[in-house]
Motif scaffolding. Structure first.
Motif, mmCIF file in Angstrom:
data_model
loop_
_atom_site.group_PDB
_atom_site.id
_atom_site.type_symbol
_atom_site.label_atom_id
_atom_site.label_comp_id
_atom_site.label_asym_id
_atom_site.label_seq_id
_atom_site.Cartn_x
_atom_site.Cartn_y
_atom_site.Cartn_z
ATOM 1 N N TYR A 265 0.842 -1.198 0.000
ATOM 2 C CA TYR A 265 0.000 0.000 0.000
ATOM 3 C C TYR A 265 0.876 1.246 0.000
ATOM 4 O O TYR A 265 2.019 1.208 0.475
ATOM 5 C CB TYR A 265 -0.889 0.050 1.258
ATOM 6 C CG TYR A 265 -1.925 -1.038 1.334
ATOM 7 C CD1 TYR A 265 -1.683 -2.210 2.058
ATOM 8 C CD2 TYR A 265 -3.144 -0.925 0.661
ATOM 9 C CE1 TYR A 265 -2.619 -3.226 2.107
ATOM 10 C CE2 TYR A 265 -4.097 -1.936 0.710
ATOM 11 C CZ TYR A 265 -3.827 -3.087 1.433
ATOM 12 O OH TYR A 265 -4.749 -4.110 1.479
ATOM 13 N N ILE B 266 0.450 5.477 1.029
ATOM 14 C CA ILE B 266 -0.413 6.548 1.548
ATOM 15 C C ILE B 266 0.407 7.832 1.613
ATOM 16 O O ILE B 266 1.517 7.847 2.147
ATOM 17 C CB ILE B 266 -1.041 6.171 2.909
ATOM 18 C CG1 ILE B 266 -1.934 7.317 3.424
ATOM 19 C CG2 ILE B 266 0.023 5.776 3.953
ATOM 20 C CD1 ILE B 266 -2.878 6.896 4.537
ATOM 21 N N THR C 62 -8.683 0.319 -1.848
ATOM 22 C CA THR C 62 -8.434 1.753 -2.028
ATOM 23 C C THR C 62 -9.052 2.205 -3.344
ATOM 24 O O THR C 62 -9.199 1.411 -4.261
ATOM 25 C CB THR C 62 -6.919 2.059 -2.101
ATOM 26 O OG1 THR C 62 -6.399 1.493 -3.313
ATOM 27 C CG2 THR C 62 -6.165 1.487 -0.910
ATOM 28 N N ILE D 154 -3.710 5.729 -1.159
ATOM 29 C CA ILE D 154 -4.602 6.721 -0.545
ATOM 30 C C ILE D 154 -3.901 8.075 -0.666
ATOM 31 O O ILE D 154 -2.733 8.195 -0.275
ATOM 32 C CB ILE D 154 -4.852 6.385 0.938
ATOM 33 C CG1 ILE D 154 -5.531 5.017 1.069
ATOM 34 C CG2 ILE D 154 -5.662 7.482 1.622
ATOM 35 C CD1 ILE D 154 -5.545 4.457 2.489
#
Ligand code: GAL
Length: 353
Positions: free
Chosen positions: A144, A146, A310, A324
């Motif tokens: 991920y 962010i 997401t 994100i």
């Protein structure tokens, strides 16, 4: 014998067995499961988060560290933060250490976008997922990412400067080239400036990245830009408040501070004070509270093997990373109170005293 000593005895035995077994069955499999199974925290039921940050040199990273740790703990997790002081081999060693401690997930602010791919490799070998925090790890299967909309940061910087002057000699003082964000900030700024450059209204007379985001490097680069152009510089896009501070010192040395618009980023206290004084034009406020809170929530979910969907992805050269993106805000003299002070990021007293 105390619970703690029993645990170390257990580790010692396991390592010994590991070495014995390795001789027989081959390295990979054994090591992975052993590291993953044991967590070097008192309550092994708790999610254990490893937070690897590049540096604590810039003011914001202290806030990232404190707010992220606070949030993880408030979600019932344990967290260990290690800062690498801008050194790649140290950051990789720190990753090894936390993997060895059995963290459930690694949250990484990479020093170098590509060298840090090694961390993802090691973590995945141990069955541990990796979240790229604020800065993107390139060329690796990061789980991920962010951050803020970093191109928009550059767009905001250039747009605010163009409100002050839309023609003449412009200088671009970028961030550290090893930081993928610096590439994105520059891309965003150039997107806004290019039409003016193409029309000939603006001449980009200087364009350099700043080694390790160092203010004194930005200062000497700006000195070069001034001397190369007979002090005829009409505007400066500086990538963050640290580099802006160096730039403004150089402008001040030739009597141009406050006369040449300069951008910044990070809403550092000194940056915001310079805006109040009128020697810096703007900064970009990124709610570290929001970033740390949402990252802690994501990390704890990942640690509990919860699937997180997401809306966005970003391609990091290897694959499309679930991402994100948070909203950056341009700050000028007019909106300091409605944003930074209202959020409690900085106080009225410390800014205006
Ligand atoms: C960038 C970050 C900026 C700035 C810079 C220097 O990656 O997004 O907010 O702080 O690093 O540390």
């Amino acid at each position: 014998m105390s619970k703690f000593n029993r645990k170390y005895l257990y580790i010692f035995c396991m390592v010994l067995i590991t070495f014995l077994v390795v001789g027989c069955t081959g390295k990979e499999v054994k090591e992975t499961s052993q590291k993953k199974d044991m967590k070097l925290i008192t309550d092994e039921e708790k999610p254990y988060i490893g937070f690897l940050i590049d540096t604590l040199k810039e003011e914001r990273w202290y806030k990232d560290k404190a707010l992220f740790e606070e949030q993880v703990k408030s979600l019932g997790g344990e967290v260990k933060t290690l800062a690498a002081n801008g050194l790649d081999d140290v950051q990789i060693k720190q990753a090894e250490l936390l993997i060895g401690e059995g963290v459930d997930v690694l949250v990484v602010v990479p020093h170098d976008a590509t060298i840090s791919a090694k961390i993802v490799e090691m973590a995945h070998e141990a069955g541990i997922k990796v979240i790229s925090y604020d800065r993107l790890i390139k060329d690796a299967d990061v789980d991920y990412y962010i951050s803020f909309d970093n191109e928009k940061v550059g767009e905001l910087q250039a747009s605010e400067i163009l409100k002050k002057t839309s023609s003449g000699n412009f200088a671009y003082i970028g961030g550290s080239e090893s930081d993928n964000n610096a590439i994105l900030f520059r891309q965003g700024a150039m997107k806004v400036l290019q039409p003016q450059i193409d029309s000939g209204k603006i001449k980009l007379v200087y364009d350099e990245y700043t080694e390790e985001w160092k203010p004194d490097v930005a200062k000497s680069n700006m000195k070069n830009a001034l001397s190369k152009n007979g002090n005829k510089i009409d505007a400066v896009i500086a990538a963050n408040d640290g580099t802006a501070g160096g730039v403004i010192e150089s402008l001040a040395s030739v009597g141009l501070a406050g006369k040449v618009p300069v951008s910044g980023q990070d809403a550092e206290l000194e940056g915001v004070r310079r805006i109040v004084k009128g020697v810096q034009t703007m900064t970009v406020y990124k709610s570290i509270n929001q970033l740390a809170t949402e990252s802690a929530e994501l990390a704890v979910k990942v640690a509990k093997s919860e699937e997180v969907k997401t809306e966005k992805t970003i391609n990091n050269g290897k694959s499309d990373i679930p991402s994100i993106f948070l909203e950056p805000i341009a700050i000028t003299q007019d909106n300091i109170r409605d944003t930074i002070i209202k959020d409690g990021y900085l106080t009225e007293e410390e800014i205006y005293k």
